[in-house]
Design an enzyme around this catalytic site. Structure first.
Site, PDB file in Angstrom:
ATOM      1  N   ASP A   1     -43.941  37.758   3.593  1.00  0.00           N
ATOM      2  CA  ASP A   1     -43.468  37.248   4.874  1.00  0.00           C
ATOM      3  C   ASP A   1     -42.200  36.421   4.656  1.00  0.00           C
ATOM      4  O   ASP A   1     -41.891  36.002   3.538  1.00  0.00           O
ATOM      5  CB  ASP A   1     -44.551  36.383   5.523  1.00  0.00           C
ATOM      6  CG  ASP A   1     -44.345  36.188   7.015  1.00  0.00           C
ATOM      7  OD1 ASP A   1     -43.380  36.746   7.577  1.00  0.00           O
ATOM      8  OD2 ASP A   1     -45.160  35.468   7.626  1.00  0.00           O
ATOM      9  N   LYS A   2     -41.492  36.197   5.745  1.00  0.00           N
ATOM     10  CA  LYS A   2     -40.258  35.412   5.741  1.00  0.00           C
ATOM     11  C   LYS A   2     -40.269  34.489   6.946  1.00  0.00           C
ATOM     12  O   LYS A   2     -40.781  34.839   8.023  1.00  0.00           O
ATOM     13  CB  LYS A   2     -39.051  36.352   5.793  1.00  0.00           C
ATOM     14  CG  LYS A   2     -37.721  35.705   6.168  1.00  0.00           C
ATOM     15  CD  LYS A   2     -37.361  35.998   7.620  1.00  0.00           C
ATOM     16  CE  LYS A   2     -36.004  35.409   7.993  1.00  0.00           C
ATOM     17  NZ  LYS A   2     -35.737  35.540   9.461  1.00  0.00           N
ATOM     18  N   HIS A   3     -39.712  33.291   6.767  1.00  0.00           N
ATOM     19  CA  HIS A   3     -39.573  32.363   7.887  1.00  0.00           C
ATOM     20  C   HIS A   3     -38.177  31.765   7.867  1.00  0.00           C
ATOM     21  O   HIS A   3     -37.656  31.402   6.808  1.00  0.00           O
ATOM     22  CB  HIS A   3     -40.588  31.228   7.808  1.00  0.00           C
ATOM     23  CG  HIS A   3     -40.400  30.189   8.867  1.00  0.00           C
ATOM     24  ND1 HIS A   3     -40.814  30.384  10.171  1.00  0.00           N
ATOM     25  CD2 HIS A   3     -39.804  28.967   8.833  1.00  0.00           C
ATOM     26  CE1 HIS A   3     -40.493  29.326  10.891  1.00  0.00           C
ATOM     27  NE2 HIS A   3     -39.886  28.459  10.105  1.00  0.00           N
ATOM     28  N   SER A   4     -37.564  31.666   9.036  1.00  0.00           N
ATOM     29  CA  SER A   4     -36.275  30.992   9.180  1.00  0.00           C
ATOM     30  C   SER A   4     -36.469  29.710   9.971  1.00  0.00           C
ATOM     31  O   SER A   4     -37.245  29.673  10.933  1.00  0.00           O
ATOM     32  CB  SER A   4     -35.273  31.889   9.910  1.00  0.00           C
ATOM     33  OG  SER A   4     -34.103  31.162  10.255  1.00  0.00           O
TER      34      SER A   4
ATOM     35  N   THR B   1     -37.195  35.277  17.982  1.00  0.00           N
ATOM     36  CA  THR B   1     -37.322  36.674  17.565  1.00  0.00           C
ATOM     37  C   THR B   1     -38.123  37.482  18.580  1.00  0.00           C
ATOM     38  O   THR B   1     -37.782  38.633  18.889  1.00  0.00           O
ATOM     39  CB  THR B   1     -37.983  36.751  16.180  1.00  0.00           C
ATOM     40  OG1 THR B   1     -37.162  36.056  15.245  1.00  0.00           O
ATOM     41  CG2 THR B   1     -38.139  38.197  15.727  1.00  0.00           C
TER      42      THR B   1
ATOM     43  N   ARG C   1     -46.108  15.846  19.587  1.00  0.00           N
ATOM     44  CA  ARG C   1     -44.890  15.402  18.880  1.00  0.00           C
ATOM     45  C   ARG C   1     -43.668  15.512  19.772  1.00  0.00           C
ATOM     46  O   ARG C   1     -42.761  14.675  19.722  1.00  0.00           O
ATOM     47  CB  ARG C   1     -44.687  16.243  17.625  1.00  0.00           C
ATOM     48  CG  ARG C   1     -45.672  15.954  16.497  1.00  0.00           C
ATOM     49  CD  ARG C   1     -45.579  17.021  15.423  1.00  0.00           C
ATOM     50  NE  ARG C   1     -44.225  17.132  14.902  1.00  0.00           N
ATOM     51  CZ  ARG C   1     -43.724  18.253  14.410  1.00  0.00           C
ATOM     52  NH1 ARG C   1     -44.438  19.369  14.374  1.00  0.00           N
ATOM     53  NH2 ARG C   1     -42.497  18.262  13.937  1.00  0.00           N
TER      54      ARG C   1
ATOM     55  N   SER D   1     -46.416  22.049  10.222  1.00  0.00           N
ATOM     56  CA  SER D   1     -46.331  22.907  11.400  1.00  0.00           C
ATOM     57  C   SER D   1     -45.896  24.317  11.014  1.00  0.00           C
ATOM     58  O   SER D   1     -46.506  25.319  11.398  1.00  0.00           O
ATOM     59  CB  SER D   1     -45.359  22.309  12.416  1.00  0.00           C
ATOM     60  OG  SER D   1     -45.221  23.147  13.540  1.00  0.00           O
TER      61      SER D   1
ATOM     62  N   LYS E   1     -49.039  27.934  10.170  1.00  0.00           N
ATOM     63  CA  LYS E   1     -49.027  29.254  10.823  1.00  0.00           C
ATOM     64  C   LYS E   1     -48.720  30.358   9.822  1.00  0.00           C
ATOM     65  O   LYS E   1     -49.332  31.431   9.846  1.00  0.00           O
ATOM     66  CB  LYS E   1     -48.011  29.262  11.963  1.00  0.00           C
ATOM     67  CG  LYS E   1     -48.339  28.283  13.082  1.00  0.00           C
ATOM     68  CD  LYS E   1     -47.417  28.435  14.254  1.00  0.00           C
ATOM     69  CE  LYS E   1     -46.007  27.934  13.973  1.00  0.00           C
ATOM     70  NZ  LYS E   1     -45.922  26.464  13.911  1.00  0.00           N
ATOM     71  N   LYS E   2     -47.751  30.126   8.947  1.00  0.00           N
ATOM     72  CA  LYS E   2     -47.369  31.163   7.990  1.00  0.00           C
ATOM     73  C   LYS E   2     -48.487  31.434   6.990  1.00  0.00           C
ATOM     74  O   LYS E   2     -48.764  32.583   6.630  1.00  0.00           O
ATOM     75  CB  LYS E   2     -46.085  30.757   7.264  1.00  0.00           C
ATOM     76  CG  LYS E   2     -44.829  30.956   8.093  1.00  0.00           C
ATOM     77  CD  LYS E   2     -44.638  32.427   8.411  1.00  0.00           C
ATOM     78  CE  LYS E   2     -43.460  32.686   9.335  1.00  0.00           C
ATOM     79  NZ  LYS E   2     -43.322  34.130   9.673  1.00  0.00           N
TER      80      LYS E   2
END
Length: 435
Positions: A79-82, A119, A167, A182, A186-187
């Site tokens: 997986d990838k996260h930005s 996205t 928050r 946070s 999720k990831k």
């Protein structure tokens, strides 16, 4: 165990135990922790911090507050996260390219946040596409196509959803510990074998400096690896939009141009860098250079485009989208050029202001209930260092009405700096933080 004692411990600048943080995360998820207690917890963490172990404990507790997915596939799950930026549509290229390499990519993505595009919103500019699918359907799509870009269900890290809402109204969004928990809760709930984090730095990112991005990248990689997921980070440049277009359908159009033309662009370069790191960490390549080359080649030769078409068809998109994408994407009522007020060199962008200009056009949300217009935005944006003559187009506005287009034109001109002399162009990749 109760919320008051945990909050009191934080107030004394003591870090709660893993059991206490697990209890608190469960309380966030099931409602037994009140909003007032959640706000006090967030403020105490923001003021005193948790340290590396406490940060990892909170992340794992929030991950385990809901469903943790498992997969029955014959290859690595990656997986990838930005962290977010303007014109950042890399996921739409990278997910199909990684799937073509033999990986499985269940990418749980989000919607637009502040000045950055989402996205899911981009994908939903394609007619028929549904990004909210159940877990059984997600499993099937992943087996059939190798990649799926979808939204989180209500059962993925519910503690994070609750804490994030608190928050947002208690001025604690910027806590490094809470940001890390946070993102990763999720990831990590997707159970990837390897994860790469694209941490943006620059005017169009949430982290404006490389130093701030480095702090976040280190916190994220340290925490994710402590939680058992092999994770690396790449700090990339966001001093200008990554794609020359901002807005949902317009960014999809840029992705399709790249996927079907074979041309090298900043989108391909970042995709190759992130993909190369992932392929090495997942054991699918021996070296970063080999991984970069594989990703770039798959994008150039059209294999990623074919895979993307299968992905979209699997979630309701047109079967012939890749062959006729321009026909399917919506167009704005008003399309007009923005001319340079003087000659010179494109020297700087206020990326955040450009993103907010797209929001003002209707391409993003000012409140959660806003309905997005997928057709509006900015295209044809020149890149840093480009020499322009007075009156030459520097961008094109796509708007629903002429008055809105005029306001957006003023916003674009205020966001772009033109200088008399050439400027130094920053590297797309600043540094890597490896597992």
């Amino acid at each position: 165990m109760d919320a008051r004692s945990i909050i009191a411990k934080l107030r004394r600048e003591e870090v709660p135990s893993s059991e206490e943080l697990y209890w608190f995360a469960q309380g966030l998820a099931d409602g037994s922790v009140s909003d007032a207690q959640a706000g006090a917890f967030a403020m105490a963490v923001c003021m005193g911090g948790l340290g590396s172990k406490g940060r990892a404990d909170l992340t794992i507790a929030m991950r385990d507050s809901g469903d943790v997915l498992s997969w029955d596939v014959d290859g690595p799950v990656i997986d990838k996260h930005s962290t977010g930026g303007v014109g950042d549509c890399v996921s739409l290229l990278l997910a199909p390219a990684l799937a073509e390499c033999g990986a499985y990519v269940p990418m749980i993505s989000g919607r637009g946040l502040g000045h950055t595009g989402g996205t899911l919103d981009k994908l939903e500019a394609i007619p028929g596409v549904s990004t909210q699918i159940g877990q059984d359907r997600l499993q099937q799509v992943l087996r059939d196509t190798g990649a799926a870009i979808v939204g989180a269900t209500g059962q993925i890290a519910p503690a994070d959803r609750r804490l994030y809402a608190v928050r947002d109204v208690t001025a604690t969004v910027e806590s490094l510990d809470l940001i890390t928990a946070s993102i990763l809760s999720k990831k990590l709930a997707v159970s990837p074998d390897a994860l790469v984090l694209d941490v943006k730095a620059g005017s169009g990112a949430f982290m404006k400096t490389v130093e701030a991005a480095r702090d976040l990248a280190k916190a994220l990689t340290e925490t994710a690896n402590a939680a058992g997921c092999r994770t690396s980070a790449v700090i990339t440049d966001m001093s200008q939009p990554l794609a020359p277009a901002l807005g949902n359908a317009l960014e999809v159009a840029e992705v399709m141009k790249v996927l079907t033309s074979g041309n090298i662009s900043p989108l391909v370069e970042i995709s190759a860098e992130l993909g190369g790191v992932l392929l090495v960490d997942a054991g699918l390549c021996d070296t970063l250079e080999e991984g970069r080359t594989r990703i770039a080649t798959i994008i150039r030769d059209g294999k990623a485009a074919e895979r993307f078409g299968r992905m979209m068809a699997a979630v309701g998109g047109p079967v012939q989208f890749v062959d006729n994408w321009a026909r399917f994407l919506p167009e704005a009522n008003v399309i007009q050029e923005v001319s340079a007020p003087r000659g010179g060199y494109i020297a700087a962008f206020d990326g955040e202001a450009l993103g907010l200009t797209v929001v003002s056009l209707g391409g993003g949300r000012q409140v959660e209930s806003d309905i997005i217009d997928p057709a509006v935005g900015i295209s044809g944006l020149l890149r840093l260092g480009h020499r322009v003559a007075k009156g030459e187009p520097i961008a094109v506005v796509h708007a629903a009405r002429e008055d809105v287009a005029r306001r957006a034109e003023a916003g674009i001109l205020a966001s772009v700096t033109i200088s008399d002399t050439p400027v130094e162009i920053p590297d797309l990749v600043h540094e890597r933080i490896t597992a």
